[in-house]
Motif scaffolding. Structure first.
Motif, PDB file in Angstrom:
ATOM      1  N   GLN A 276       0.995  -1.259   0.098  1.00 52.64           N
ATOM      2  CA  GLN A 276       0.092  -0.034  -0.027  1.00 52.64           C
ATOM      3  C   GLN A 276       0.929   1.398   0.017  1.00 52.64           C
ATOM      4  O   GLN A 276       0.506   2.098  -0.551  1.00 52.64           O
ATOM      5  N   LYS A 485     -16.737   1.734  -0.802  1.00 55.85           N
ATOM      6  CA  LYS A 485     -17.541   1.187  -1.784  1.00 55.85           C
ATOM      7  C   LYS A 485     -18.527   0.097  -1.274  1.00 55.85           C
ATOM      8  O   LYS A 485     -18.344  -0.763  -0.272  1.00 55.85           O
ATOM      9  N   GLY A 486     -19.457  -0.419  -2.117  1.00 53.90           N
ATOM     10  CA  GLY A 486     -20.153  -1.666  -1.446  1.00 53.90           C
ATOM     11  C   GLY A 486     -19.317  -2.668  -2.175  1.00 53.90           C
ATOM     12  O   GLY A 486     -18.657  -2.774  -3.050  1.00 53.90           O
ATOM     13  N   TRP A 487     -19.657  -3.920  -1.362  1.00 57.67           N
ATOM     14  CA  TRP A 487     -18.892  -5.111  -1.698  1.00 57.67           C
ATOM     15  C   TRP A 487     -19.172  -5.622  -3.034  1.00 57.67           C
ATOM     16  O   TRP A 487     -17.948  -6.084  -3.855  1.00 57.67           O
ATOM     17  N   ARG A 488     -20.384  -5.402  -3.596  1.00 59.91           N
ATOM     18  CA  ARG A 488     -20.555  -5.917  -5.099  1.00 59.91           C
ATOM     19  C   ARG A 488     -19.817  -5.040  -6.011  1.00 59.91           C
ATOM     20  O   ARG A 488     -19.358  -5.537  -7.142  1.00 59.91           O
ATOM     21  N   ARG A 490     -17.045  -3.599  -5.374  1.00 62.87           N
ATOM     22  CA  ARG A 490     -15.517  -3.955  -5.467  1.00 62.87           C
ATOM     23  C   ARG A 490     -15.420  -5.403  -6.082  1.00 62.87           C
ATOM     24  O   ARG A 490     -14.496  -5.121  -6.763  1.00 62.87           O
ATOM     25  N   LEU A 491     -16.077  -6.158  -5.851  1.00 60.16           N
ATOM     26  CA  LEU A 491     -15.821  -7.358  -6.749  1.00 60.16           C
ATOM     27  C   LEU A 491     -15.914  -7.245  -8.291  1.00 60.16           C
ATOM     28  O   LEU A 491     -15.320  -7.589  -8.919  1.00 60.16           O
ATOM     29  N   GLN A 492     -16.923  -6.271  -8.697  1.00 60.87           N
ATOM     30  CA  GLN A 492     -16.902  -5.708 -10.277  1.00 60.87           C
ATOM     31  C   GLN A 492     -16.007  -5.111 -10.468  1.00 60.87           C
ATOM     32  O   GLN A 492     -15.271  -5.480 -11.646  1.00 60.87           O
ATOM     33  N   GLN A 493     -15.144  -4.520  -9.800  1.00 63.53           N
ATOM     34  CA  GLN A 493     -13.920  -3.780 -10.192  1.00 63.53           C
ATOM     35  C   GLN A 493     -12.885  -4.787 -10.175  1.00 63.53           C
ATOM     36  O   GLN A 493     -11.695  -4.501 -11.121  1.00 63.53           O
ATOM     37  N   LEU A 494     -12.828  -5.682  -9.464  1.00 61.75           N
ATOM     38  CA  LEU A 494     -11.767  -6.684  -9.181  1.00 61.75           C
ATOM     39  C   LEU A 494     -12.033  -7.615 -10.525  1.00 61.75           C
ATOM     40  O   LEU A 494     -10.865  -7.999 -11.284  1.00 61.75           O
ATOM     41  N   LEU A 495     -13.016  -8.218 -10.796  1.00 59.23           N
ATOM     42  CA  LEU A 495     -13.246  -9.330 -11.436  1.00 59.23           C
ATOM     43  C   LEU A 495     -13.892  -8.956 -12.958  1.00 59.23           C
ATOM     44  O   LEU A 495     -14.138  -9.672 -13.679  1.00 59.23           O
ATOM     45  N   GLY A 496     -14.532  -7.928 -12.823  1.00 60.22           N
ATOM     46  CA  GLY A 496     -15.552  -7.445 -13.734  1.00 60.22           C
ATOM     47  C   GLY A 496     -14.909  -7.255 -15.108  1.00 60.22           C
ATOM     48  O   GLY A 496     -13.539  -7.152 -15.364  1.00 60.22           O
ATOM     49  N   GLU A 497     -15.963  -7.028 -16.225  1.00 67.57           N
ATOM     50  CA  GLU A 497     -15.214  -7.190 -17.801  1.00 67.57           C
ATOM     51  C   GLU A 497     -15.081  -5.627 -17.993  1.00 67.57           C
ATOM     52  O   GLU A 497     -15.765  -4.646 -17.773  1.00 67.57           O
TER      53      GLU A 497
END
Lengths: 497, 354
Positions: A276, A485-488, A490-497
């Motif tokens: 970090q 951020k909301g967890w959804r 965050r996941l979208q940013q990590l793994l979304g397209e």
């Protein structure tokens, strides 16, 4: 291929930093090399380049810092250089076995010093052609250095057993006495060894000491410093607890993104904090000396010593982490009355008291014991002292060539050891006295600092508070804030397209 | 009570009915892998709390005891090391659980060993997929463990369609976390590292809150995910591939497992003592462990049906599991039984209750 081409092909750098090329050339000739390079001067490339480009043979690196070795292995692997690994005591038995079994595969192998004491490992190493033995943080060999490590004492002996491969001793800070000690212990012939001593002086780091009244003053100065620099900062303390308290306090007082870092934290947590800080999602680290080794963050603007260091060598090493990008930076020591009591107490604490020495010897020492048996005898609490005692005995010649104790004359051993401890304490107190003298200097701090290392100052863009320098102005960076951020998302940013 | 661990501790203490020392509650919360602690956890039905406060130190524990006593939440019991919970203490526990509702999915005993492994793999899996789908193939892995890196490498190469892999991983995480509160799900996602940045540590996520509490909440999330994936692997093929080899830990200590192996081959108690070259008392401990955890052993040759029934009955009547008290009751009725027999009987009986 020229060295430059090799450097580009293997590491992607287009040119060497000053001094690197000359050293590598000496290594390529198979010479012993002692190199003192400023922190951040690019030490690791000195052996990494030959390790991968040399036709055959293993480059063995002994380093005391497990996390540092692991970082380097990770970094090299991330850059596509896969034939590198580390073997340290933190691995499981099967992991060690696995890595040892592939010994001929590795071009570069990092080991912690105690691994060399494992006979099976050493046997296997002997079967390998060793192209270069690198001793990182070589000042740890010397008991006159600021960071003496008993484990390091045997490296010289192990080097002989491995058929005396060429040796590269690396350090960032070593006084002339320490340098002589290093050469002696690593069995490097001082006439045939190539010496490279680059200046430890960092002209772009301004040196400041502030004499304050106490804890409250220190804290309010921290706020001033923070609002002046606004850039990445490191705050060194001598205590894990203080590091944590400061981090919490700063977080309450400011909008700065701050975290603590010390040896008491879990490995993964340390890794995350470190990452970090490096990638800029943290601005300030409140840390103990456990932080910083091998961390290459170019834009650290300010190193603050919330507690005074115990000697100038540690100090120089720590402030060397500022301003590696060559831009203006500062070292600020906050010194309150009686601050020197803390390092003084720690110095006394590091060594066993005379009564303890005798007591421990009476409990554990037997005739014809091997050093290894004696090392294994101490229980957890006594271990720190136990190891020091065994190594001190070794150093003072109480063990014969088979590593067996000549005689268990407790009285004489105790007297001998007590003298050793006295000397060690006196030496450390002497170093602390120099540190104190520097803190109270009335003449140029930089002049004084470089003189300790037998150098001269030359041109310095930043000098010191005694010379009337002001805190350097740095480009103001705005504070960033982590968005919640909301967890959804965050996941979208990590793994979304 | 302001500290989560103190709430848990006093709660456990009251469940132990003064049968055990304060230290046994401490060991249980620390997750000490001793036969005695595991036995206690099972006997008093506190398996879920096993290892809920792993970082508790002796020193802090002593301070906690002192503090709880000073606040009159607990009192010294009849014997050294025993404490009773005062009515004020019981009220404080209630209030404490209002402030710190215990994670519904946390189960220390089932998942203590597996959850950290699964979590480490999951972090590296997400990081790998996250970076590589973004076209970045060189990154510093968030797990420096060689073994984990190997596993994730293998896992990753099993999938030909990487885009599909990242879609599935995302979808499975959505589904797996959906039943939890947003706060809980956030604890997991915020710690993940990937192309949009390094994760936050638990400490950073705890901020001004009780870190030990946040830790349990977080591990509860991992436990939930582990359990969910396990119960319907076909719904979570990608996550299942990360965790299929993690079986729920055998509830026996390793050394007791060896004894069990011999027992299953039909060896007697004294055979096993000879064979394993261990003290009879050690083998007794193993038998008690096995009695409480493994189905199908009645140990009729070691303890009579009469003693078994009597011990269970006394234990219920007197609401105690203290061997000394039970033995006194049996003695009064002139039923002879060794401590070993009583322990066996308690373990066998306890299992039936569950």
């Amino acid at each position: 291929m020229t060295l430059e081409e090799k450097l580009y092909n293997w590491f992607g750098y287009s040119s060497f930093r000053p001094g690197q090329k000359e050293i590598i050339e000496e290594i390529e000739k198979g010479k012993d090399v002692f190199a003192m390079l400023a922190t951040g001067g690019g030490k690791s490339i000195l052996y990494q380049l030959p390790a991968f480009t040399h036709a055959s043979g293993l480059t063995l690196v002994v380093s005391p810092l497990i996390s540092l070795m692991e970082n380097q292995v990770q970094e090299l692997k991330a850059n596509g250089l896969k034939r590198v690994t580390s073997i340290t005591s933190t691995l499981t038995f099967s992991e060690k076995q696995e890595r040892m079994a592939r010994l001929q595969e590795w071009r570069l192998l990092y080991v912690s010093p105690e691994m060399l004491n494992a006979p099976t490992f050493l046997e296997r190493l002997k079967a390998q052609p060793i192209h270069l033995l690198v001793v990182d943080e070589a000042h740890c060999v010397s008991q006159w250095g600021h960071d003496f490590r008993p484990d390091y004492l045997d490296i010289g002996e192990k080097r002989l057993q491995l058929g005396s491969p060429p040796c590269l001793a690396l350090t960032a800070t070593a006084t002339p006495t320490v340098r002589e000690d290093i050469l002696k212990h690593l069995h490097m012939d001082s006439k045939r060894t190539s010496l490279f001593c680059h200046s430890m002086n960092r002209p772009n780091i301004g040196l400041f000491v502030e004499h304050v009244q106490g804890e409250e003053d220190k804290k309010s100065r921290l706020l001033d410093i923070h609002s002046h620099f606004r850039g990445p900062m490191m705050i060194y303390t001598m205590s894990r607890m203080v590091a944590e308290e400061l981090a919490v306090w700063l977080e309450e007082q400011t909008t700065v993104r701050v975290a603590a870092y010390h040896g008491g934290m879990e490995a993964q947590e340390r890794l995350m904090i470190q990452q970090q800080f490096i990638n800029g999602s943290l601005d300030v680290i409140c840390c103990t000396s456990a932080f910083g080794m091998g961390i290459n963050k170019p834009d650290v603007r300010c190193i603050i010593h919330y507690h005074i260091p115990a000697d100038l060598e540690s100090f120089v090493q720590e402030i060397g982490r500022a301003g590696r990008d060559g831009e203006r930076a500062a070292s600020i020591v906050l010194k309150a009355p009686y601050d020197e009591d803390r390092p003084e107490g720690m110095i006394y604490h590091t060594y066993p008291p005379v009564e303890t020495i005798k007591h421990l010897l009476m409990m554990y020492v037997e005739d014809n014991q091997t050093a290894e048996q004696l090392l294994a005898a101490w229980d957890e609490e006594e271990e720190l002292y136990g190891r020091q005692i065994v190594y001190a005995l070794k150093r003072m010649g109480w063990f014969d060539s088979d590593d067996q104790l000549y005689t268990a004359n407790i009285e004489r051993m105790a007297a001998h050891l007590s003298k050793w401890v006295e000397e060690r304490i006196a030496n450390r107190l002497q170093k602390l006295a120099v540190m104190k003298k520097w803190l109270y200097a009335t003449t140029c701090r930089r002049e004084m600092l470089v003189k300790e290392f037998n150098e001269t100052a030359g041109q310095n863009s930043e000098c010191c508070d005694v010379c009337g320098a002001e805190w350097p102005e740095v480009a103001v960076k705005k504070d960033l804030k982590v968005s919640e951020k909301g967890w959804r998302d965050r996941l979208q940013q990590l793994l979304g397209e | 009570m302001e500290k989560f661990r103190q709430v848990l501790f006093v709660h456990l203490l009251s469940k132990l009915h003064q049968d055990r020392t304060a230290r046994s509650a401490y060991h249980l919360l620390k997750g000490k892998r001793s036969a005695q602690t595991i036995q206690d956890a099972r006997l008093y039905q506190m398996l879920e709390y096993f290892g809920a406060v792993p970082a508790w130190s002796d020193e802090v524990f002593e301070r906690d005891i002192f503090e709880l006593e000073a606040k009159n939440y607990i009192e010294k019991g009849r014997e050294e090391g025993f404490y009773t919970v005062t009515p004020a203490g019981n009220r404080a526990v209630q209030a404490g659980f209002n402030m710190f509702p215990f994670s519904r999915s946390f189960h220390g005993f089932h998942f203590k060993d597996d959850a950290p492994i699964f979590w480490e793999r999951l972090q590296l899996a997400v990081q790998t997929v996250s970076f590589i789908t973004a076209g970045n193939t060189s990154f510093v892995p968030i797990s420096s463990k060689f073994e984990v890196q190997q596993q994730i490498r293998k896992w990753y190469y099993r999938y030909d369609d990487k885009l599909q892999l990242s879609r599935s991983l995302l979808q499975e995480l959505y589904t797996g976390l959906a039943e939890l509160s947003d706060k809980e799900a956030c604890l997991l996602t915020s710690q993940l590292t990937g192309r949009d940045g390094v994760g936050l540590t638990i400490r950073q996520l705890s901020r001004q809150q009780d870190e030990e509490y946040i830790r349990t909440l977080f591990w509860g999330v991992v436990h939930h995910l582990t359990a969910t994936v396990k119960s319907s692997p076909e719904q979570f093929p990608v996550l299942h591939a990360l965790s299929y080899d993690l079986t729920e830990r055998s509830t026996l200590t390793y050394t007791a497992q060896k004894t069990l192996l011999l027992l299953e081959q039909g060896y007697s108690f004294s055979d096993i003592v000879q064979f394993r070259k261990l003290k009879p008392s050690t083998i007794e401990d193993h038998f008690v462990e096995i009695a409480g955890a493994v189905e199908g052993f009645r140990f009729n040759e070691l303890v009579s049906e009469q003693v078994k029934q009597k011990v269970v009955q006394v234990s219920k009547q007197e609401n105690t599991k203290r061997l000394k008290l039970i033995k006194m009751s049996l003695d009064a009725e002139q039923i002879e039984a060794t401590y070993f027999e009583i322990r066996l009987a308690l373990a066998l009986g306890g299992k039936e209750e569950l």
